[in-house]
Design a protein around this motif. Structure first.
Motif, PDB file in Angstrom:
ATOM      1  N   VAL A  99      49.013  38.510  39.116  1.00  0.00           N
ATOM      2  CA  VAL A  99      47.589  38.826  39.008  1.00  0.00           C
ATOM      3  C   VAL A  99      47.185  39.676  40.204  1.00  0.00           C
ATOM      4  O   VAL A  99      47.474  39.334  41.355  1.00  0.00           O
ATOM      5  CB  VAL A  99      46.736  37.547  38.937  1.00  0.00           C
ATOM      6  CG1 VAL A  99      45.265  37.907  38.826  1.00  0.00           C
ATOM      7  CG2 VAL A  99      47.158  36.695  37.740  1.00  0.00           C
ATOM      8  N   GLN A 153      47.490  38.856  44.063  1.00  0.00           N
ATOM      9  CA  GLN A 153      46.754  37.642  44.398  1.00  0.00           C
ATOM     10  C   GLN A 153      47.495  36.374  43.988  1.00  0.00           C
ATOM     11  O   GLN A 153      47.305  35.316  44.578  1.00  0.00           O
ATOM     12  CB  GLN A 153      45.396  37.642  43.684  1.00  0.00           C
ATOM     13  CG  GLN A 153      44.531  38.845  44.028  1.00  0.00           C
ATOM     14  CD  GLN A 153      44.033  38.812  45.453  1.00  0.00           C
ATOM     15  OE1 GLN A 153      43.205  37.999  45.813  1.00  0.00           O
ATOM     16  NE2 GLN A 153      44.567  39.686  46.270  1.00  0.00           N
ATOM     17  N   LEU A 179      43.577  32.352  43.045  1.00  0.00           N
ATOM     18  CA  LEU A 179      43.029  32.185  41.708  1.00  0.00           C
ATOM     19  C   LEU A 179      42.944  30.712  41.369  1.00  0.00           C
ATOM     20  O   LEU A 179      43.699  29.891  41.895  1.00  0.00           O
ATOM     21  CB  LEU A 179      43.918  32.885  40.674  1.00  0.00           C
ATOM     22  CG  LEU A 179      44.050  34.392  40.849  1.00  0.00           C
ATOM     23  CD1 LEU A 179      45.058  34.914  39.834  1.00  0.00           C
ATOM     24  CD2 LEU A 179      42.713  35.079  40.644  1.00  0.00           C
ATOM     25  N   GLU A 196      39.822  41.483  38.036  1.00  0.00           N
ATOM     26  CA  GLU A 196      41.251  41.371  38.315  1.00  0.00           C
ATOM     27  C   GLU A 196      42.057  41.892  37.135  1.00  0.00           C
ATOM     28  O   GLU A 196      41.515  42.131  36.049  1.00  0.00           O
ATOM     29  CB  GLU A 196      41.628  39.910  38.607  1.00  0.00           C
ATOM     30  CG  GLU A 196      41.321  38.973  37.444  1.00  0.00           C
ATOM     31  CD  GLU A 196      41.415  37.518  37.826  1.00  0.00           C
ATOM     32  OE1 GLU A 196      41.074  37.196  38.974  1.00  0.00           O
ATOM     33  OE2 GLU A 196      41.803  36.706  36.969  1.00  0.00           O
ATOM     34  N   LYS A 197      43.351  42.047  37.361  1.00  0.00           N
ATOM     35  CA  LYS A 197      44.281  42.469  36.309  1.00  0.00           C
ATOM     36  C   LYS A 197      45.417  41.462  36.230  1.00  0.00           C
ATOM     37  O   LYS A 197      45.943  41.020  37.257  1.00  0.00           O
ATOM     38  CB  LYS A 197      44.868  43.852  36.620  1.00  0.00           C
ATOM     39  CG  LYS A 197      43.858  44.962  36.731  1.00  0.00           C
ATOM     40  CD  LYS A 197      44.531  46.248  37.193  1.00  0.00           C
ATOM     41  CE  LYS A 197      43.515  47.343  37.442  1.00  0.00           C
ATOM     42  NZ  LYS A 197      44.150  48.581  37.974  1.00  0.00           N
ATOM     43  N   GLU A 198      45.774  41.132  35.027  1.00  0.00           N
ATOM     44  CA  GLU A 198      46.903  40.225  34.797  1.00  0.00           C
ATOM     45  C   GLU A 198      48.067  41.042  34.245  1.00  0.00           C
ATOM     46  O   GLU A 198      47.932  41.722  33.233  1.00  0.00           O
ATOM     47  CB  GLU A 198      46.493  39.137  33.800  1.00  0.00           C
ATOM     48  CG  GLU A 198      47.596  38.146  33.475  1.00  0.00           C
ATOM     49  CD  GLU A 198      47.172  37.175  32.401  1.00  0.00           C
ATOM     50  OE1 GLU A 198      46.695  36.083  32.738  1.00  0.00           O
ATOM     51  OE2 GLU A 198      47.301  37.523  31.207  1.00  0.00           O
ATOM     52  N   ASP A 254      43.962  41.869  42.197  1.00  0.00           N
ATOM     53  CA  ASP A 254      42.510  41.927  42.293  1.00  0.00           C
ATOM     54  C   ASP A 254      42.042  43.321  41.876  1.00  0.00           C
ATOM     55  O   ASP A 254      42.831  44.142  41.408  1.00  0.00           O
ATOM     56  CB  ASP A 254      42.040  41.551  43.705  1.00  0.00           C
ATOM     57  CG  ASP A 254      42.522  42.552  44.762  1.00  0.00           C
ATOM     58  OD1 ASP A 254      43.071  43.612  44.387  1.00  0.00           O
ATOM     59  OD2 ASP A 254      42.377  42.262  45.959  1.00  0.00           O
ATOM     60  N   ASN A 255      40.737  43.587  42.065  1.00  0.00           N
ATOM     61  CA  ASN A 255      40.205  44.868  41.603  1.00  0.00           C
ATOM     62  C   ASN A 255      40.635  46.045  42.471  1.00  0.00           C
ATOM     63  O   ASN A 255      40.273  47.192  42.211  1.00  0.00           O
ATOM     64  CB  ASN A 255      38.681  44.815  41.517  1.00  0.00           C
ATOM     65  CG  ASN A 255      38.043  44.445  42.840  1.00  0.00           C
ATOM     66  OD1 ASN A 255      38.726  44.257  43.850  1.00  0.00           O
ATOM     67  ND2 ASN A 255      36.725  44.322  42.838  1.00  0.00           N
TER      68      ASN A 255
END
Length: 687
Positions: free
Chosen positions: A251, A259, A236, A332-334, A253-254
């Motif tokens: 974080v 990541q 990132l 992405e997801k945090e 990813d999809n």
């Protein structure tokens, strides 16, 4: 037009051919796995490589000057595509892919597109090149002697993009995670080899080998895409706000693969980040946390994670925030880990305080009322209610103080916890009352539990007083029955048992008080026996009725009951008391009065206990009563108790002879003692 016999003399045509085939394979790979980040960029990059390599290969084999020129122009399509697409790929890889919009891509390709137009129209303006030697040599590219103005503009632009790519790759090389370091090194290598070769060619240090070096770069990129997952697992962009955030941040990813972890996140994962980068969170998350796998399919705040190994008590809220691209596709997801351990501890403390009795640790009445609503359902029938009431708690509080009464309450609560099941709700209903909910329990079982507790209580004592509890129980068996009526019936049964058991319970308590008084004072059993004998004899001679004689008998034994609340250092002091100690000692009639007033059995002698140190002349205590204001039974006890005390020894004085004691009674008659009582008493003694 093409001299294929020249292949045997051109040693690097075969590697070029391998580069073309490999690049085609990579394009097929990228089109198959379209989930890769910006897979289209990779497709365009390798299309550019194929165009350059194919054009260059055919140019080497070509024998026709015009076709050779055309192939050189076609090569330029690949030459201008590669730097731009590599730059975009670098931004994607470095975590800055969100910078690339369609509008910016158009701007990036503006100069390359203009260059292509100028290349195919070069004969009219010569801005790209001027050919001075039209000789065709098979196995060599066309000999271009002088480049035009726009060629250098285009070259400067393309080189600038490559240099900027270096900046981002080196920045990524400094990433703390090993996999991204390796990816960065590979990309830097793939960029550097043809870049240097092209510079050496343009400066005429060596002949054109850039396409050959491009084969090496393409093979390196193929390895990067397939083995190192470049474009699939990418770092990132550096975000100081996230990096230095005090809360741990991860974080994904999809595809929910890890990541990035900030500094706090690495500490949370015990600095195992090098091992877990690129791995699915659900694959390794349970090694660190307890949580629901389906949680990652949702967005919001979840109280789901507690550390398993390092700190089992730690509890976290997981804030899962999604990030989408312009097409609303998840990028992405945090996950922010909010440590709520202290808050949960405080909430539990607040809940405990609001639902439990502070003294006994049992549930309180509020919690009971809430639970009875929850349990008053068909599925919990038969639902039994048990009510218990401690016998004599007030008498113990008044006799020994509330501290001793609290000890009794705690002991009862411990016994209740030991004899009821964990799912039973045990609550303190009132001051000395307890109530228990027994879900799915018939009345027969409830009564057996009560009998078991009674047996336990028979063996329990506090301050030599038997532990006595009156019990009542009733059971709801039909859904139509009102639970309030069930509780009331259980209470009524308890009160009926209390009336039956009350006399024996209080008699036990009174006997215990008498024994406690013997242990706490110089009032021996013989002294009490003699005092009772003298008092009854005197009462009979005064013609008192039987009821009064019963009062005198009880008062003779318990007139000094208040002394059990006076400290040992005063009660058992061998010498004379100090003025301050006398003030405390003189409170025992009032203490005794409160004790007697709390018991129906002792209430009849409460006034006698309060006034048994009042003097005939009004100089006694605590009320300063005089003459016949003092109850008769108190005047009787005052005389006979004083006489027996005088003829009995004490550590601080010797016993008087009977004659001396009689003389003292006579001397104090009319002042300290009721003269008629003294006279009657001496007659009874035949003195």
């Amino acid at each position: 037009m093409f001299d294929f016999n020249a292949i045997k003399n051109i040693y690097f045509i075969i590697p070029l051919f391998i580069g073309i085939i490999s690049s085609i394979a990579v394009i097929i790979y990228l089109l198959k796995f379209k989930y890769l980040v910006k897979y289209k960029t990779g497709v365009f990059l390798f299309c550019g490589i194929i165009i350059w390599l194919a054009g260059y290969t055919l140019e080497l084999l070509c024998t026709n000057f015009d076709i050779k020129i055309l192939l050189s122009k076609i090569e330029f399509i690949g030459i201008v595509i590669i730097p731009v697409t590599f730059f975009i790929l670098t931004l994607d890889f470095s975590g800055y892919g969100n910078w690339i919009t369609r509008k910016k891509v158009v701007l990036l390709f503006a100069i390359p597109v203009l260059t292509m137009i100028l290349i195919f129209t070069n004969e009219f303006h010569g801005l790209i090149w001027k050919i001075l030697d039209k000789n065709v040599v098979v196995g060599l590219p066309i000999n271009i002697v002088k480049y035009g103005y726009w060629f250098w503009v285009s070259t400067f632009y393309l080189y600038s993009l490559l240099l900027i790519s270096y900046f981002f790759l080196i920045k990524t090389l400094l990433n703390k995670f090993k996999i991204f370091k390796i990816q960065s090194v590979l990309l830097i290598g793939a960029l550097t080899i043809p870049f240097i070769a092209d510079i050496l060619y343009l400066t005429e240090i060596i002949f054109e080998i850039t396409p050959l070096t491009l084969v090496i770069s393409s093979l390196a990129l193929i390895f990067g895409f397939t083995k190192l997952k470049i474009g699939d697992i990418t770092p990132l962009a550096s975000n100081l706000k996230i990096e230095n955030l005090s809360e741990p941040v991860i974080v994904l990813d999809n595809k929910d693969r890890i990541q990035f972890l900030n500094i706090s996140g690495q500490k949370l994962f015990r600095n195992d980040s090098q091992k877990i980068i690129g791995k699915p969170f659900n694959l390794i998350g349970h090694d660190y946390f307890n949580y629901d796998n389906k949680m990652l399919d949702k967005f919001g705040v979840f109280e789901a994670a507690n550390l398993i190994k390092d700190n089992p008590e730690a509890i976290y809220n997981l804030h899962i925030n999604p990030f989408f691209d312009n097409q609303k596709k998840l990028l992405e997801k945090e996950i922010i880990f909010e440590d709520i351990t202290e808050r949960k501890i405080n909430e539990e403390k607040i809940f405990y305080l609001s639902s439990h009795d502070k003294l006994t640790g049992l549930f309180n009445r509020y919690y009971f009322e809430e639970e009875i609503k929850r349990l008053d359902v068909k599925g919990q029938l038969p639902l039994s209610i048990v009510v218990g009431d401690i016998n004599g708690l007030k008498l113990i509080n008044d006799s020994y103080g509330h501290e001793k009464g609290d000890i009794l309450l705690k002991k009862v609560s411990v016994r209740l916890k030991e004899n009821f099941k964990q799912e039973d709700i045990i609550a303190r209903w009132g001051g000395d009352e307890f109530i228990i909910i027994l879900p799915s329990t018939p009345i027969e079982t409830a009564l057996k539990i009560i009998d078991r507790i009674k047996d336990v209580c028979k063996r329990e004592k506090i301050l030599n007083i038997p532990l006595s509890i009156s019990w009542g129980a009733f059971t709801k068996t039909e859904e139509s029955q009102n639970i309030t009526d069930i509780i009331k019936e259980a209470e009524d049964r308890m009160f009926r048992h209390k009336l039956i058991e009350k006399e024996s319970a209080h008699n036990s308590i009174i006997s215990s008080l008498e024994k406690a008084l013997e242990e706490r004072d110089y009032e021996t059993a013989e002294h009490i026996k003699r005092t009772r004998h003298y008092a009854l004899q005197l009462g009979e001679s005064l013609g008192l009725p039987e009821s009064k004689l019963d009062e005198i008998s009880l008062l003779a034994a318990l007139h000094d009951i208040g002394k059990i609340a006076i400290t040992d250092n005063i009660i058992l002091k061998p010498g004379a008391l100090t003025p301050e100690e006398w003030i405390i000692m003189k409170k025992h009639p009032e203490i005794g009065y409160r004790i007697a007033a709390s018991s129906i059995e002792l209430l009849i002698i409460a006034e006698g206990i309060l006034t048994h140190h009042e003097r005939w002349d009004g100089k006694g205590y605590p009320k300063g009563l005089a003459g016949e204001e003092i109850p008769l039974i108190a005047r009787i006890i005052f005389v006979v108790d004083s006489f027996d005390a005088m003829i009995s020894g004490r550590p601080y004085r010797k016993a008087l002879s009977i004659n001396d004691a009689v003389s003292e009674l006579k001397r104090c008659s009319g002042t300290q003692f009721d003269p008629q009582i003294v006279e009657k008493f001496l007659i009874n003694l035949n003195l």
